[in-house]
Design a protein around this motif. Structure first.
Motif, mmCIF file in Angstrom:
data_model
loop_
_atom_site.group_PDB
_atom_site.id
_atom_site.type_symbol
_atom_site.label_atom_id
_atom_site.label_comp_id
_atom_site.label_asym_id
_atom_site.label_seq_id
_atom_site.Cartn_x
_atom_site.Cartn_y
_atom_site.Cartn_z
ATOM 1 N N TYR A 1 -2.976 3.788 -2.729
ATOM 2 C CA TYR A 1 -3.058 2.791 -3.786
ATOM 3 C C TYR A 1 -2.601 1.432 -3.267
ATOM 4 O O TYR A 1 -1.602 1.344 -2.547
ATOM 5 N N ALA A 2 -3.334 0.396 -3.651
ATOM 6 C CA ALA A 2 -2.909 -0.977 -3.390
ATOM 7 C C ALA A 2 -2.279 -1.511 -4.668
ATOM 8 O O ALA A 2 -2.915 -1.528 -5.721
ATOM 9 N N LEU A 3 -1.013 -1.911 -4.587
ATOM 10 C CA LEU A 3 -0.294 -2.423 -5.760
ATOM 11 C C LEU A 3 -0.060 -3.921 -5.612
ATOM 12 O O LEU A 3 0.395 -4.375 -4.554
ATOM 13 N N ASP A 4 -0.343 -4.668 -6.681
ATOM 14 C CA ASP A 4 -0.005 -6.090 -6.636
ATOM 15 C C ASP A 4 1.455 -6.326 -7.024
ATOM 16 O O ASP A 4 1.934 -7.459 -6.989
ATOM 17 N N LEU A 5 2.171 -5.261 -7.376
ATOM 18 C CA LEU A 5 3.628 -5.312 -7.544
ATOM 19 C C LEU A 5 4.229 -4.974 -6.190
ATOM 20 O O LEU A 5 4.078 -3.852 -5.702
ATOM 21 N N TYR B 1 0.848 -1.187 0.000
ATOM 22 C CA TYR B 1 0.000 0.000 0.000
ATOM 23 C C TYR B 1 0.886 1.241 0.000
ATOM 24 O O TYR B 1 1.796 1.377 0.827
ATOM 25 N N LEU B 2 0.641 2.114 -0.963
ATOM 26 C CA LEU B 2 1.429 3.332 -1.106
ATOM 27 C C LEU B 2 0.521 4.558 -0.984
ATOM 28 O O LEU B 2 -0.551 4.601 -1.588
ATOM 29 N N ALA B 3 0.976 5.518 -0.205
ATOM 30 C CA ALA B 3 0.265 6.787 -0.061
ATOM 31 C C ALA B 3 0.971 7.825 -0.910
ATOM 32 O O ALA B 3 2.168 8.079 -0.732
ATOM 33 N N ALA B 4 0.256 8.412 -1.853
ATOM 34 C CA ALA B 4 0.839 9.396 -2.774
ATOM 35 C C ALA B 4 0.183 10.749 -2.551
ATOM 36 O O ALA B 4 -1.042 10.880 -2.633
ATOM 37 N N THR B 5 1.007 11.735 -2.278
ATOM 38 C CA THR B 5 0.508 13.082 -2.034
ATOM 39 C C THR B 5 1.132 14.039 -3.036
ATOM 40 O O THR B 5 2.361 14.095 -3.169
ATOM 41 N N ARG B 6 0.310 14.797 -3.717
ATOM 42 C CA ARG B 6 0.805 15.759 -4.697
ATOM 43 C C ARG B 6 1.341 16.990 -4.000
ATOM 44 O O ARG B 6 0.856 17.383 -2.928
#
Length: 435
Positions: A255-259, A241-246
């Motif tokens: 975002y949940a990534l299967d990578l 799980y990645l948290a992306a902030t602009r």
């Protein structure tokens, strides 16, 4: 003339100079052959929209993530990547589906006289085949990954909507240059007049080169790492799980990534910036499309070999990272993975800088050195000898299967077995797992 698929593949592999097999001698330092091939085919690359992606590390993952997003958004999406791991057809996909065998054999058979007259490399023919297939399939957009470098890479005859360069590191220095500045200049060769470019990571040593070449081309330049801050928000068995902030935003997106490789946090900003640029060009890509796609990149596009878990008890993981920067990311993932003892099954190509790579590897691991059956591969005994001089102890094996069997015999249920060092080691490994 008719030709069956095995005949076509045998012709491509045996008849044409091939970088993966032959090394630098198969690398053509100009675009003449590709231009001639595509001209004879009616210049198919002029008949579809594209995004061009280069970089030392991460360009494959970035290409697959962007393709997955466009597919979920409803666009018929071509994807060209290299090298393949198991099946040649992995290189050319439309909406995640590999090019049919009959399309490969038809292309080779119908264009054999042309190929014989131009004498192109394996990669040059593959690029022409991909562009021809994308045109015939009437893709809405194609994501095109460079093979090596950028400026003189065979893919670089397209006029894309957008160029993306993930990062710059030391790899293929015998062909691209011995300094980061020289390598960056080659990668920046995909920047086209008036075409925006997204640079994944701002790097002090090379930023001036990108800015100069973008200015010369009057191309908008965006550093993704300056626009997006991405942090890990945990992981479970299925996702990271990645948290992306602009930049300047009060809140961000999760975002949940299967990578599952932690290095995807470095690739995600470039993907998000690329999506923003495509939106300005009229592409309808909603935030929901991005979330849905990133959670299922693997089934959508067939990506393999990126921090891929193969089995448990003991945990067996492979990764295609193969240069110094790639190894740093792999080792960060290993450190973050709970395990008792570490077993490293590794093999490399002859053109890799062992003096840069081997000091990075942990001395407390047990090593199983191996090689693939191709001239470019460094013999396992030579790798073992070099590794021993850096304090890395282990045994040499003739192939990856034997090395993995030995590792499994010595590993406890709580241990970690890692397989990597070369895309081709991972490819041979995965071929064994799928057959």
């Amino acid at each position: 003339m008719t030709m069956k698929y095995p005949e076509a593949i045998d012709y491509l592999y045996s008849r044409l100079p091939m970088f993966t097999r032959d090394g630098a001698t198969a690398f053509k330092k100009d675009l003449t052959n590709t231009l001639a091939l595509c001209s004879a085919l009616g210049n198919p690359h002029n008949h579809f929209k594209s995004v061009h992606i280069a970089g030392t590390n991460g360009k494959g993952s970035t290409s697959h993530m962007l393709a997955a997003i466009l597919q979920v958004a409803g666009y018929r999406t071509g994807l060209y990547t290299s090298p393949h791991l198991i099946d040649f057809r992995e290189r050319i996909r439309v909406d995640g589906r590999m090019i049919p065998k009959r399309a490969v054999s038809h292309f080779v058979a119908s264009n054999q006289p042309l190929i014989e007259s131009i004498q192109p490399s394996f990669f040059e023919v593959t690029v022409a085949m991909a562009y021809s297939y994308f045109e015939k399939q009437e893709v809405d957009i194609a994501i095109v990954e460079t093979g090596l470098g950028g400026r003189l890479d065979s893919t670089n005859i397209i006029m894309p909507l957008l160029s993306v360069i993930t990062n710059i590191g030391y790899d293929h220095t015998n062909m691209l240059g011995n300094t980061l500045q020289e390598i960056a200049t080659e990668k920046a060769g995909i920047i086209k007049p008036g075409i925006p470019v997204v640079i994944g990571e701002w790097q002090l040593e090379v930023s001036g080169i990108f800015e100069r070449i973008a200015a010369e081309n009057r191309s908008k330049l965006v550093y993704a790492s300056q626009w997006w801050e991405v942090e890990s928000a945990g992981k479970d068995a299925d996702y990271q799980y990645l948290a992306a902030t602009r930049r300047n935003a009060v809140s961000g997106n999760s975002y949940a990534l299967d990578l599952k490789g932690s290095y995807q946090a470095k690739n995600l900003p470039a993907v998000l910036c690329a999506v923003e640029e495509l939106r300005t060009m009229g592409f309808t890509i909603k935030d929901g499309h991005i979330r849905q796609a990133l959670a299922q990149v693997l089934p959508l596009t067939g990506l393999m070999g990126r921090w891929q878990t193969l089995s448990s008890e003991p945990l067996v993981i492979c990764d295609t990272g193969h240069n110094a920067d790639g190894w740093r990311e792999v080792l960060a993932n290993i450190s973050a993975t709970p395990h008792h003892a570490l077993h490293m099954v590794i093999g490399v190509m002859r053109d890799k800088d062992l003096a840069m790579m081997l000091p990075l590897l942990p001395r407390d691991a047990r090593y199983y050195f191996c090689q693939v059956a191709m001239p470019r591969a460094l013999p396992a005994q030579e790798l073992q000898a070099s590794a021993t001089s850096f304090g890395l102890e282990g045994t040499a094996f003739t192939n990856v299967d034997e090395a993995l069997r030995a590792a499994k015999q010595h590993a406890g249920v709580d241990d970690l077995i890692f397989i990597g060092g070369s895309t081709f080691i991972v490819g041979e490994l995965l071929a064994g797992f799928t057959h």
